[in-house]
Design an enzyme around this catalytic site. Structure first.
Site, PDB file in Angstrom:
ATOM      1  N   LYS A  22       0.830  -1.215   0.000  1.00 52.22           N
ATOM      2  CA  LYS A  22       0.000   0.000   0.000  1.00 52.22           C
ATOM      3  C   LYS A  22       0.859   1.257   0.000  1.00 52.22           C
ATOM      4  CE  LYS A  22      -1.423   1.746   3.876  1.00 52.22           C
ATOM      5  NZ  LYS A  22      -1.303   3.144   4.301  1.00 52.22           N
ATOM      6  N   ASN A  23       1.873   1.288   0.851  1.00 54.38           N
ATOM      7  CA  ASN A  23       2.637   2.537   0.983  1.00 54.38           C
ATOM      8  C   ASN A  23       3.493   2.825  -0.248  1.00 54.38           C
ATOM      9  OD1 ASN A  23       1.439   3.030   3.392  1.00 54.38           O
ATOM     10  ND2 ASN A  23       3.189   2.421   4.657  1.00 54.38           N
ATOM     11  N   ARG A  93      -3.841  11.044   4.084  1.00 53.14           N
ATOM     12  CA  ARG A  93      -2.704  11.927   4.252  1.00 53.14           C
ATOM     13  C   ARG A  93      -1.740  11.858   3.069  1.00 53.14           C
ATOM     14  NH1 ARG A  93      -0.006  14.313   8.464  1.00 53.14           N
ATOM     15  NH2 ARG A  93       2.199  14.173   7.964  1.00 53.14           N
ATOM     16  N   CYS A 117      -3.043  13.292  12.820  1.00 49.48           N
ATOM     17  CA  CYS A 117      -3.384  11.897  12.593  1.00 49.48           C
ATOM     18  C   CYS A 117      -3.385  11.211  13.948  1.00 49.48           C
ATOM     19  CB  CYS A 117      -2.370  11.275  11.655  1.00 49.48           C
ATOM     20  SG  CYS A 117      -2.789   9.612  11.253  1.00 49.48           S
ATOM     21  N   ARG A 122       2.298  14.771  13.081  1.00 54.24           N
ATOM     22  CA  ARG A 122       3.099  14.352  11.926  1.00 54.24           C
ATOM     23  C   ARG A 122       3.481  15.575  11.099  1.00 54.24           C
ATOM     24  NH1 ARG A 122       0.107   8.907   9.819  1.00 54.24           N
ATOM     25  NH2 ARG A 122       2.046   8.512   8.723  1.00 54.24           N
ATOM     26  N   ASP A 305       5.065   0.125  12.012  1.00 53.06           N
ATOM     27  CA  ASP A 305       3.765  -0.390  11.565  1.00 53.06           C
ATOM     28  C   ASP A 305       3.512  -1.830  12.026  1.00 53.06           C
ATOM     29  OD1 ASP A 305       3.242   2.014  10.400  1.00 53.06           O
ATOM     30  OD2 ASP A 305       3.335   1.322   8.329  1.00 53.06           O
ATOM     31  N   ARG A 397      -8.543   0.508   5.199  1.00 52.43           N
ATOM     32  CA  ARG A 397      -7.669   1.463   4.495  1.00 52.43           C
ATOM     33  C   ARG A 397      -6.454   0.754   3.901  1.00 52.43           C
ATOM     34  NH1 ARG A 397      -5.293   5.527   8.282  1.00 52.43           N
ATOM     35  NH2 ARG A 397      -3.906   5.416   6.506  1.00 52.43           N
TER      36      ARG A 397
HETATM   37  C1  UD1 Z   1       5.203   6.365   6.417  1.00 57.86           C
HETATM   38  C2  UD1 Z   1       4.154   5.282   6.308  1.00 57.86           C
HETATM   39  C3  UD1 Z   1       3.692   4.841   7.682  1.00 57.86           C
HETATM   40  C4  UD1 Z   1       4.874   4.435   8.532  1.00 57.86           C
HETATM   41  C5  UD1 Z   1       5.937   5.521   8.534  1.00 57.86           C
HETATM   42  C6  UD1 Z   1       7.223   5.100   9.235  1.00 57.86           C
HETATM   43  C7  UD1 Z   1       3.109   5.854   4.209  1.00 57.86           C
HETATM   44  C8  UD1 Z   1       1.886   6.345   3.509  1.00 57.86           C
HETATM   45  N1  UD1 Z   1       3.047   5.816   5.539  1.00 57.86           N
HETATM   46  O1  UD1 Z   1       4.587   7.477   7.039  1.00 57.86           O
HETATM   47  O2  UD1 Z   1       2.793   3.751   7.521  1.00 57.86           O
HETATM   48  O3  UD1 Z   1       4.438   4.231   9.861  1.00 57.86           O
HETATM   49  O4  UD1 Z   1       6.292   5.873   7.193  1.00 57.86           O
HETATM   50  O5  UD1 Z   1       7.740   3.960   8.648  1.00 57.86           O
HETATM   51  O6  UD1 Z   1       4.068   5.450   3.590  1.00 57.86           O
HETATM   52  N2  UD1 Z   1       8.813  13.665  10.559  1.00 57.86           N
HETATM   53  C9  UD1 Z   1       9.178  14.967  10.831  1.00 57.86           C
HETATM   54  N3  UD1 Z   1       9.121  15.891   9.821  1.00 57.86           N
HETATM   55  C10 UD1 Z   1       8.720  15.566   8.556  1.00 57.86           C
HETATM   56  C11 UD1 Z   1       8.354  14.240   8.282  1.00 57.86           C
HETATM   57  C12 UD1 Z   1       8.416  13.294   9.310  1.00 57.86           C
HETATM   58  O7  UD1 Z   1       9.557  15.299  11.948  1.00 57.86           O
HETATM   59  O8  UD1 Z   1       8.701  16.458   7.682  1.00 57.86           O
HETATM   60  C13 UD1 Z   1       8.879  12.633  11.624  1.00 57.86           C
HETATM   61  C14 UD1 Z   1       7.518  12.025  11.960  1.00 57.86           C
HETATM   62  O9  UD1 Z   1       6.813  12.801  12.900  1.00 57.86           O
HETATM   63  C15 UD1 Z   1       7.929  10.676  12.512  1.00 57.86           C
HETATM   64  C16 UD1 Z   1       9.180  10.318  11.700  1.00 57.86           C
HETATM   65  O10 UD1 Z   1       9.643  11.556  11.133  1.00 57.86           O
HETATM   66  O11 UD1 Z   1       8.300  10.809  13.866  1.00 57.86           O
HETATM   67  C17 UD1 Z   1       8.949   9.329  10.591  1.00 57.86           C
HETATM   68  O12 UD1 Z   1       7.875   9.751   9.786  1.00 57.86           O
HETATM   69  P1  UD1 Z   1       7.771   9.409   8.236  1.00 57.86           P
HETATM   70  O13 UD1 Z   1       8.800   8.374   7.896  1.00 57.86           O
HETATM   71  O14 UD1 Z   1       7.754  10.674   7.463  1.00 57.86           O
HETATM   72  O15 UD1 Z   1       6.346   8.743   8.146  1.00 57.86           O
HETATM   73  P2  UD1 Z   1       5.291   8.898   6.989  1.00 57.86           P
HETATM   74  O16 UD1 Z   1       5.976   9.036   5.669  1.00 57.86           O
HETATM   75  O17 UD1 Z   1       4.270   9.903   7.381  1.00 57.86           O
END
Ligand code: UD1
Length: 430
Positions: A22-23, A93, A117, A122, A305, A397
């Site tokens: 999915k991701n 998202r 979320c 996030r 996850d 989802r």
């Molecule tokens: C993606 C996955 C989600 C998974 C996560 C971590 C998708 C759609 N979702 O979420 O299922 O749990 O990776 O493997 O692919 N952060 C910041 N600033 C940013 C971006 C992220 O501080 O600009 C922090 C977040 O708060 C979190 C960490 O970085 O603590 C990791 O987040 P991130 O890897 O970005 O997760 P997602 O891409 O949202």
């Protein structure tokens, strides 16, 4: 009131086909809009998130054709609208991947700011930092992220945190920038690699995906391609834990065992037997499970996850276990539901302290989010008596035909949408 109703207690046994990730799919669908030629995507999971993103993609003027349940064609040559409506972003998202794609292709995008979320705050500061480094002007006004650029120029970007979303989003824009971009401290998740491979198959020049330094040479134009999405690491992991928690024997098929190593290693540590072949992993749980310690980390560490599935399983293992969540700060909300089933889990800050119990007992519980919802279902499958799980829209989802795949492994589970159906199920199982 869609619910899963489960009669727990029997070991799950058999083989299950794992679908596309999915991701990876979410990012690949967005990236597909960057070509003006038709892109054919195979092994696309038919889940709510991908279907909503496809609607968002159609809403901006791209042509979307469903070839069959798991195959879609996208043609981005007629995109006429660079605004993604709030509705889509609220529902999913990952529609923010369209910013990376549209900013790259058209040097402009307006997308509603993703809201809070339920697994923690996030932020998207790293996405914004990356786009600014490429020369885009990024503003947040009236709840919209507004990105514009005269032109994008390659840059050297150091991510302050390892972020899957920011790595992918900036990588997509950088493909259309002039010159070379280097992303340091990049995320290494399998789906980051899959998106890079997909973009390369459209003519991009991305090297190093899967390591923490990604190098992108900007390309003016991307062409059509045919691409097959990788198998879903988390769907596979969830079924592997379903084998452990129900003392069963499940083979997950159509997987990449390398992507499952951190999961297989922990299952072996707590007492399961693991057999790997080229594209399958078998988990046999014939011995009592034992306690362990786990900390979630970016890939190749143990995935956040999979944290809820790990906790619900350890709560039935002998002894005291500790699970530390280091990625999202609010990812233990399902623990209260576990208490209702007899789990003995105490959460302090980002750590769960778990005392293994002999058994769970069925209860009425509610899925707080996607992965925790799936974890509660597998807990219900191991519990004595009947469990009902509410708010399964979260589970749907990201899991395709979850209850049907579980039924094929011998689970007694139904998806019901009325009190009458619920009573019918209860009568049927006695
Ligand atoms: C993606 C996955 C989600 C998974 C996560 C971590 C998708 C759609 N979702 O979420 O299922 O749990 O990776 O493997 O692919 N952060 C910041 N600033 C940013 C971006 C992220 O501080 O600009 C922090 C977040 O708060 C979190 C960490 O970085 O603590 C990791 O987040 P991130 O890897 O970005 O997760 P997602 O891409 O949202």
């Amino acid at each position: 009131m869609e619910q899963y109703v489960i009669k727990g207690g029997n070991p799950l046994v058999g083989e299950v086909e794992i679908g596309g990730a999915k991701n990876a799919a979410l990012a690949i669908l967005a990236a597909a809009t960057m070509a003006d030629e038709t892109v054919l995507i195979e092994n696309m999971p038919d889940v709510r998130d991908t279907n909503i993103l496809l609607q968002a993609i159609e809403s901006i003027g791209a042509i979307v054709e469903r070839v069959d349940r798991h195959t879609v064609k996208i043609n981005g040559s007629r995109i006429s609208n660079l605004v993604i409506a709030d509705d889509y972003v609220k529902k999913i998202r990952a529609s923010y991947y369209l910013i990376g794609a549209l900013l790259g292709k058209y040097k402009s995008a307006r997308v509603a700011l993703p809201g809070g979320c339920n697994i923690g705050s996030r932020p998207i500061d790293q996405h914004i930092k990356g786009w600014k480094a490429l020369g885009a002007d990024v503003k947040i006004e009236h709840g919209l992220i507004i990105t514009e650029a005269e032109k994008l120029s390659g840059s050297h970007i150091y991510m302050d945190v390892v972020s899957v979303g920011a790595t992918i989003n900036v990588m997509m824009s950088a493909v259309m920038a002039e010159g070379q971009t280097i992303i340091e401290n990049a995320a290494k998740e399998p789906h980051v690699v899959d998106v890079a491979n997909f973009l390369n198959s459209m003519g991009a020049n991305i090297k190093g995906a899967g390591t923490d330094v990604i190098r992108i040479k900007g390309t003016g134009r991307l062409h059509g391609t045919e691409y097959t999405i990788i198998p879903d690491q988390i769907e596979a992991g969830t079924f592997m834990f379903a084998a452990a928690i129900t003392k069963g024997d499940i083979t997950v098929k159509n997987v990449i065992p390398k992507h499952l190593e951190s999961i297989s290693a922990k299952l072996a540590e707590i007492g399961c037997e693991i057999e790997e072949s080229d594209d399958a992993v078998r988990v046999v749980a014939s011995k009592p499970l034992t306690h362990t310690q786990v900390k979630t980390l970016p890939y190749p560490g143990f995935p956040t996850d999979m944290q809820p599935q790990m906790v619900v399983t350890l709560a039935l293992a002998r002894g005291a276990s500790i699970v530390t969540e280091s990625i999202f700060e609010n990812r233990f909300k399902y623990v209260d539901e576990m208490t209702r089933m007899g789990g003995d889990i105490k959460v302090e800050g980002n750590t769960a302290f778990i005392n293994g119990v002999e058994k769970y007992t069925g209860a009425s519980i509610t899925a707080p989010d996607l992965r925790a919802g799936a974890a509660l279902v597998i807990a219900g499958l191991s519990a004595e008596g009947i469990t009902t799980v509410d708010d399964i829209k979260y589970i749907e989802r990201g899991y395709e035909d979850f209850h049907i795949k579980l039924q094929s492994l011998g689970a007694v589970i139904e998806r019901v949408d009325s009190e009458r159906e619920l009573q019918k199920f209860k009568l049927k199982i006695g």
